[in-house]
Each structure stands twice: as structure tokens, then as C-alpha cells.
Design an enzyme around this catalytic site. Structure first.
Site, PDB file in Angstrom:
ATOM      1  N   HIS A 166      22.523  74.830 106.101  1.00  0.00           N
ATOM      2  CA  HIS A 166      21.709  73.987 106.973  1.00  0.00           C
ATOM      3  C   HIS A 166      20.574  73.397 106.147  1.00  0.00           C
ATOM      4  CE1 HIS A 166      17.746  73.911 109.098  1.00  0.00           C
ATOM      5  NE2 HIS A 166      18.401  73.019 109.812  1.00  0.00           N
TER       6      HIS A 166
ATOM      7  N   ARG B  17      11.825  66.127 107.739  1.00  0.00           N
ATOM      8  CA  ARG B  17      11.332  65.219 108.771  1.00  0.00           C
ATOM      9  C   ARG B  17       9.907  64.790 108.449  1.00  0.00           C
ATOM     10  NH1 ARG B  17      11.942  70.294 110.315  1.00  0.00           N
ATOM     11  NH2 ARG B  17      10.097  71.521 110.821  1.00  0.00           N
TER      12      ARG B  17
ATOM     13  N   GLY C 104      16.734  62.903 123.291  1.00  0.00           N
ATOM     14  CA  GLY C 104      17.610  62.471 122.207  1.00  0.00           C
ATOM     15  C   GLY C 104      19.080  62.468 122.602  1.00  0.00           C
TER      16      GLY C 104
END
Length: 316
Positions: free
Chosen positions: A121, A125, A274
Site C-alpha cells: 500500500h 496527498r 467521493g
């Protein structure tokens, strides 16, 4: 000496003018990660889905499925706008409630088919808030972690060497700080066990200057590629049978539990309205739960719990 107002004004201009640079890096990073995964798989290619966010902006979701090596991989870019951050982002920052924001990021989850290749993973951001009449508020966040099903010490050491290398240029204590944060964050409290061997996790990074923090985020993205690609290449042809596959599907259940119960990105995406398909791209295609499964002493499955899913220093 510059006044604080003038200094704030300069910082506003610098950050706003740099948003295209952040966006360009993230789009390029998405391309490079997809290219690496396609090359390692050797068969499947990513499909692309462009989407728009309901309050502004949008993203590019890329999915690879049923490959030769990779069972499912999602590499998602997003740049969304909104009038206020969702609760997942303001719970610890109530002063930011009701301020317009932009959020840019890339998120990646790879679920290989071979149980000897670990799941990985990654996400980075950038959050930017600008309120008329005041200086902007911004920060970087992200990290990467590794979830092996069958542990190899050399893979774990390599993973953490790359994590440390990504942090070394930021500040001297960054790796130790962000490794500890990853160990605490990627932890299933209801199971009393970590999700994997960790890596690094960071949030609210806005120290020194925008340029310094942006360089760190770029380092994290670049070193994720250096960390994961050699492990995939080394393990993807390892022999396995149904027993190893069954254990992989069982351990994937832990991954699902974490993402639905604790993952901040999942909560942020859902609370901000989202795109559901992109938010839940992190879930594996196949998963299994078994009641009170116990591993036999001396097996590779038991070794995972005893040697790898424990607090451990992988690099000095």
C-alpha cells in the site's frame, strides 16, 4: 525585515503557484507506478476511468485485474475541490471547519496472486485550504506499508532501508518517527495485531518550507518504486499450492477489516462524497474468513506471527 503580513502573502503566492507542480508530479508518479506493475506482470494492462467529483475536480482511476502475477492493483489519482473538509480531516482540526479546500493525491494498493509476493500500500496527498483575508493552511501526508503472507527477512530489511532512505533527506529523526507512527497506525486494535511489517506513515507535514516538504513527498513516491519492485521480481515465480493460497485469502481478511474500520483515506473519501468504486479499490478481489483459525507450530504460517507480525527494528 518583512512584516508577517508580507511574509504570509509571499507564502500564499508560492503555494498557489506550485499547485500545478504538485499535480504534475502526482500524475507522472501514477504513470510510473502503472508502468512498473505492467512490466512485472508481463500480461495484463491497466484500464483507465476518468471521473468528476460532485463539488469540483475529479480523478483518474486505473485498475489492473486477473494478471499473470497481479490479481488486482489500483492506482488512483485525484484532485478534488470542496467547500469544507470532511469530518475525518477536521476531527483534530476544528478550526479548519467550513474552509474551502483542494486535495491532491495518489493512492496505490497491489494484491499479487502469488502468496509469496506481499501486498503493498502507498499513498501521498497534499491538502490546501485558503480563506479570504488569511494565510493558507496546507500539509502533506502519506506513507507506504508492506503486508507479507510469508515472511522473508531480506525483503523486510530492503523495504525498511528504502523507507529510511526516503526520510533521510527530510530530517535526521524522520524515519524513526514515521516508522513508529506506521506501527501504531497500521494496527488492528480488535485483533491485537499489526496489519503487516509497516513502513512509514506521516501526516500534517508542513515544517520549514513548502519546497522542503514537497521534496520529501516526492522522495516517498520515488522510493516506494525502489522498495516494492525488487521484492515483486524476486518472489513472483515462487512455487505455491492451495494451502498457501488459502492462508493468503485468510490473511487478506485482516486487510479488509483495517480498511473498512480504520483507514483514514477510506473515511475521507466516503465523507467527502467521493467516488465509491475508487475509494474501495483497495479491497482484494477474493478473501476468506475462518473461525478461530490456529496455525501449527513450526510452519511458515506460524512463523509469520512469531517473527514478522511483532514489533521489530529492521534497519539501524
Amino acid at each position: 525585515m518583512k512584516s508577517k503580513m508580507m511574509a504570509d502573502h509571499i507564502e500564499v503566492i508560492d503555494v498557489v503557484s506550485s499547485l500545478p507542480n504538485v499535480r504534475h508530479f502526482l500524475l507522472d508518479l501514477q504513470n510510473r507506478i502503472c508502468r512498473m506493475l505492467e512490466e512485472e506482470d508481463g500480461q495484463a494492462i491497466f484500464i483507465e476511468d476518468k471521473w468528476e467529483h460532485q463539488t469540483g475536480g475529479g480523478g483518474i482511476t486505473r485498475m489492473l485485474a486477473e494478471g499473470n502475477i497481479i490479481e488486482k492493483a489500483g492506482v488512483n489519482f485525484s484532485h478534488v475541490h470542496g467547500q469544507q473538509l470532511p469530518h475525518a480531516a477536521t476531527a483534530k482540526r476544528p478550526e479548519l471547519t467550513g474552509i474551502p479546500f483542494q486535495a491532491l493525491g495518489v493512492s496505490v494498493v497491489v494484491h499479487p496472486k502469488n502468496p509469496f509476493v506481499p501486498t503493498s500500500h502507498f499513498n501521498v496527498r497534499f491538502i490546501f485550504l485558503e480563506k479570504e483575508g488569511s494565510a493558507p493552511y496546507w500539509w502533506f501526508g502519506g506513507g507506504f506499508d508492506l503486508t507479507p503472507y510469508y515472511g522473508f527477512v531480506e525483503d523486510c530489511e530492503h523495504w525498511h532501508r528504502m523507507a529510511k532512505a526516503a526520510c533521510d533527506g527530510f530530517h535526521a529523526e524522520a524515519y524513526q518517527k514515521y516508522k513508529k507512527w506506521a506501527d501504531q497506525y497500521f494496527y488492528l486494535k480488535h485483533r491485537n495485531e499489526p496489519r503487516g511489517i509497516g513502513g512509514i506513515f506521516f501526516d500534517d507535514v508542513n515544517e520549514q518550507s513548502f519546497e522542503h516538504c514537497f521534496a520529501f513527498m516526492q522522495n516517498v513516491g520515488n522510493y516506494y518504486l525502489k522498495a516494492y519492485q525488487p521484492i515483486v521480481a524476486r518472489r513472483k515465480h515462487h512455487d505455491y499450492g492451495q494451502a498457501e493460497r488459502d492462508f493468503q485469502l485468510y490473511r487478506r481478511g485482516r486487510y479488509v477489516e483495517f480498511n473498512l474500520l480504520y483507514d483514514r483515506g477510506t473515511l475521507f473519501g466516503i465523507q467527502s462524497g467521493g467516488r465509491t468504486e475508487s475509494i474501495l479499490m483497495s479491497l482484494p478481489p477474493l478473501v476468506a474468513w475462518q473461525y478461530d483459525r490456529q496455525e501449527k507450530p513450526g510452519t511458515r504460517e506460524k512463523e509469520l506471527y512469531e517473527m514478522f507480525l511483532v514489533p521489530r527494528v529492521w534497519v539501524g
